[in-house]
Scaffold this active site. Structure first.
Site, PDB file in Angstrom:
ATOM      1  CG  PHE A 129      -2.099  -0.842   1.170  1.00  0.00           C
ATOM      2  CD1 PHE A 129      -3.323  -0.331   0.761  1.00  0.00           C
ATOM      3  CD2 PHE A 129      -2.016  -2.189   1.500  1.00  0.00           C
ATOM      4  CE1 PHE A 129      -4.442  -1.145   0.678  1.00  0.00           C
ATOM      5  CE2 PHE A 129      -3.134  -3.009   1.425  1.00  0.00           C
ATOM      6  CZ  PHE A 129      -4.349  -2.492   1.009  1.00  0.00           C
ATOM      7  CG  ASP A 130       1.084   5.737  -2.017  1.00  0.00           C
ATOM      8  OD1 ASP A 130       2.241   6.009  -1.678  1.00  0.00           O
ATOM      9  OD2 ASP A 130       0.237   6.603  -2.305  1.00  0.00           O
ATOM     10  CG  MET A 131       1.187   6.793   4.459  1.00  0.00           C
ATOM     11  SD  MET A 131       2.488   6.932   5.724  1.00  0.00           S
ATOM     12  CE  MET A 131       2.388   5.315   6.485  1.00  0.00           C
ATOM     13  CG  ASP A 132       1.623  10.754   1.919  1.00  0.00           C
ATOM     14  OD1 ASP A 132       1.160  10.841   3.064  1.00  0.00           O
ATOM     15  OD2 ASP A 132       2.837  10.859   1.647  1.00  0.00           O
TER      16      ASP A 132
END
Length: 212
Positions: free
Chosen positions: A6-9
């Site tokens: 998962f990407d965060m931002d």
């Protein structure tokens, strides 16, 4: 079951306020005009050095700007975010289904770990892979490579989930399956132009898609 990066931002958290305020702080410290909110939103996703370089045209000044950004981020910016509605339930459902979850983000790793520790689902991630402080590892292909190495994962058994073109491009670099999410900062056109074939509009769509 799959390993999900998962990407965060823009994927797990809406971090617009924290990032844009820290960018504005850094630009002011460097004596530069602060652009519009629309322009500042474009800083969310790429590495800081990638975004500062076209404005400053000097490696030393870029490093100074990055330090100014970090000063504010470590004091205030790391906490200036909101968890997207529905993402907690999606993460819990994916964990319950047996998927292995990790974060792969262009944020520097200490900041990403600090944020993840305070997320209601942060304990579900087996690792948080972020950029190095010196920027030697900051682009998505490099970050995904590091995640694959740490987790001993086969790219063919992994998915990259993110909201920006960098997430899709990084996944394609590794011939990895991917999902573009539409609740973040990129949008459908950007994601499709990057090569995304699978887009989702809401977090609750993820468990069924990844179970297929």
């Amino acid at each position: 079951m799959a390993t999900l990066f998962f990407d965060m931002d823009g994927t797990l958290i809406n971090s617009e306020i924290g990032i844009t305020r820290c960018v504005a702080h850094a630009l002011m410290q460097m004596g530069l005009e602060v652009p519009s909110d629309t322009e500042l939103r474009r800083w969310i996703g790429p590495s800081l050095r990638t975004s500062f370089a076209p404005l400053l045209h000097d490696d030393e000044k870029v490093e100074q700007a990055v330090l100014h950004y970090r000063d504010r981020f470590e004091m205030h910016g790391w906490a200036e975010h909101e968890v997207y509605a529905g993402i907690t339930d999606a993460i819990e459902a994916l964990h319950e289904a047996g998927h292995r979850l990790a974060v792969v983000t262009a944020k520097n790793e200490p900041h990403a770990r600090k944020i993840a520790e305070h997320l209601p689902f942060g304990h579900r991630f087996v690792d948080i892979v972020g950029a190095t402080i010196d920027g030697s590892r900051s682009h998505k292909p490099e970050l995904i490579a590091e995640a694959l190495h740490r987790l001993g994962a086969d790219a063919a058994e992994c998915w990259m989930i993110g909201d920006r073109r960098m997430d899709i491009e990084g996944a394609l670099h590794h011939r990895m399956r991917h999902v573009g999410v539409l609740w973040g900062f990129g949008g459908a056109e950007e994601l499709r132009d990057a090569g995304a074939e699978c887009l989702v509009s809401r977090p609750d769509e993820l468990p069924a898609l990844l179970a297929a």
